[in-house]
Motif scaffolding. Structure first.
Motif, mmCIF file in Angstrom:
data_model
loop_
_atom_site.group_PDB
_atom_site.id
_atom_site.type_symbol
_atom_site.label_atom_id
_atom_site.label_comp_id
_atom_site.label_asym_id
_atom_site.label_seq_id
_atom_site.Cartn_x
_atom_site.Cartn_y
_atom_site.Cartn_z
ATOM 1 N N TYR A 122 0.940 -1.335 0.110
ATOM 2 C CA TYR A 122 0.262 0.114 0.008
ATOM 3 C C TYR A 122 1.005 1.220 0.046
ATOM 4 O O TYR A 122 1.869 1.186 0.546
ATOM 5 C CB TYR A 122 -0.787 0.023 1.105
ATOM 6 N N GLN A 165 0.699 5.352 0.813
ATOM 7 C CA GLN A 165 -0.028 6.365 1.560
ATOM 8 C C GLN A 165 0.663 7.544 1.431
ATOM 9 O O GLN A 165 1.659 7.840 1.991
ATOM 10 C CB GLN A 165 -0.141 6.106 3.016
ATOM 11 N N THR A 216 -3.238 11.378 3.264
ATOM 12 C CA THR A 216 -4.462 10.642 2.586
ATOM 13 C C THR A 216 -4.464 9.232 3.055
ATOM 14 O O THR A 216 -3.591 8.539 3.854
ATOM 15 C CB THR A 216 -4.323 10.699 1.105
ATOM 16 N N ALA A 217 -5.678 8.608 2.828
ATOM 17 C CA ALA A 217 -5.743 7.061 3.150
ATOM 18 C C ALA A 217 -4.824 6.267 2.045
ATOM 19 O O ALA A 217 -4.573 6.738 1.117
ATOM 20 C CB ALA A 217 -7.269 6.562 2.941
ATOM 21 N N PRO A 218 -4.516 5.126 2.816
ATOM 22 C CA PRO A 218 -3.725 4.145 1.758
ATOM 23 C C PRO A 218 -4.418 3.739 0.768
ATOM 24 O O PRO A 218 -5.682 3.803 0.715
ATOM 25 C CB PRO A 218 -3.557 2.965 2.614
ATOM 26 N N VAL A 274 -4.160 0.566 -2.427
ATOM 27 C CA VAL A 274 -3.129 -0.516 -2.835
ATOM 28 C C VAL A 274 -2.669 -0.232 -3.947
ATOM 29 O O VAL A 274 -3.050 0.369 -5.160
ATOM 30 C CB VAL A 274 -4.307 -1.786 -3.211
ATOM 31 N N TYR A 315 3.512 0.369 2.994
ATOM 32 C CA TYR A 315 3.419 -0.730 3.832
ATOM 33 C C TYR A 315 3.261 -1.937 3.118
ATOM 34 O O TYR A 315 2.224 -2.006 2.032
ATOM 35 C CB TYR A 315 2.154 -0.224 4.583
ATOM 36 N N GLN A 358 1.731 -6.052 3.797
ATOM 37 C CA GLN A 358 0.760 -6.768 4.528
ATOM 38 C C GLN A 358 0.470 -7.984 4.061
ATOM 39 O O GLN A 358 0.566 -8.470 3.044
ATOM 40 C CB GLN A 358 -0.812 -5.986 4.286
ATOM 41 N N PHE A 365 0.468 -5.844 9.279
ATOM 42 C CA PHE A 365 0.939 -4.803 8.470
ATOM 43 C C PHE A 365 2.710 -4.641 8.596
ATOM 44 O O PHE A 365 2.880 -5.229 9.932
ATOM 45 C CB PHE A 365 0.356 -3.502 8.627
ATOM 46 N N THR A 421 6.118 -2.420 9.276
ATOM 47 C CA THR A 421 6.530 -1.232 10.139
ATOM 48 C C THR A 421 6.436 0.066 9.348
ATOM 49 O O THR A 421 6.152 1.277 9.966
ATOM 50 C CB THR A 421 7.856 -1.469 10.624
#
Lengths: 120, 111
Positions: free
Chosen positions: B38, B40, B44-46, B48, B89, B91, B102, B104
């Motif tokens: 992801y 980010q 803002t929001a993450p 994909v 990130y 996941q 997730f 780090t």
């Protein structure tokens, strides 16, 4: 267009409760697992919980087990997170997210988040 | 706490190639569960970037690529651009925790 809109965040005292909601649109809500993911200020992402399409299965991160409850209302295209016994470490931006339609497929859509602040 | 480890930061000049590692264990990546990445952007929001180890959703430039081997995965960004400055990130699913985990997180800086 897939849309996820969270609401219900706010300031709450330690030990208090709060209910988050997520209104979903643009897809067949009842066909997808749904998740809550949170992000503490200046920190990374943490998966919190998810729930099966029909609500029959729910899974939680250890730190919220027994305190948080994820639920859904497919008739209302809505996801919820009931939070109780809140702690300072629960302070975060809480995202509603749609799980991908493949097993263990991650999350493919995210809302913009609702902020929860736990403080006296 | 995160069970997937990423470097805190990576940097590169425009046009360069950078890679971000994601190290897990036998209960997540090593168990065969897919890795997803992801992006980010600030405030803002993450979003994909890579799903199922190597797949890009439509609209994601082919400058981004993912790979997985053993208990680790990597995200590569080739032809680095200023707009790639963001947090990234990984996941995966963890069978011992019965939930998603997730990484780090890695901050990418374009010099």
């Amino acid at each position: 267009e897939v849309q996820l809109v969270e609401s219900g965040g706010g300031l709450v005292q330690p030990g208090g409760s709060l209910r988050l909601s997520c209104a979903a649109s643009g897809f067949t809500f009842s066909s997808y697992w749904m998740s809550w993911v949170r992000q503490a200020p200046g920190k990374g992402l943490e998966w919190v919980a998810n729930i099966k399409q029909d609500g029959s299965e729910q899974y939680y991160v250890d730190s919220v087990k027994g305190r948080f409850t994820i639920s859904r209302d497919n008739a209302k295209n809505s996801l919820y997170l009931q939070m109780s016994s809140l702690r300072a470490e629960d302070t975060a931006l809480y995202y509603c997210a749609r799980d991908a339609d493949t097993p263990y497929g991650g999350t493919d859509y995210w809302g913009q988040g609702t902020l929860v602040a736990v403080s006296s | 706490q995160s069970v997937l480890t990423q470097p805190p930061s990576v940097s590169g000049a425009p046009g360069q190639r950078v890679t971000i590692s994601c190290t897990g264990s036998s209960s997540n990546i090593g168990a065969g569960y897919d890795v997803h990445w992801y992006q980010q952007l600030p405030g803002t929001a993450p979003k994909v970037l890579i799903y199922g180890n190597t797949n890009r959703p439509s609209g994601v430039p082919d400058r981004f690529s993912g790979s997985k081997s053993g208990t680790s995965a990597s995200l590569a960004i080739t032809g680095l651009q200023a707009e790639d400055e963001a947090d990234y990130y990984c996941q995966s699913y963890d069978s011992s925790l019965s939930g998603y985990v997730f990484g780090t997180g890695t901050k990418v800086t374009v010099l």
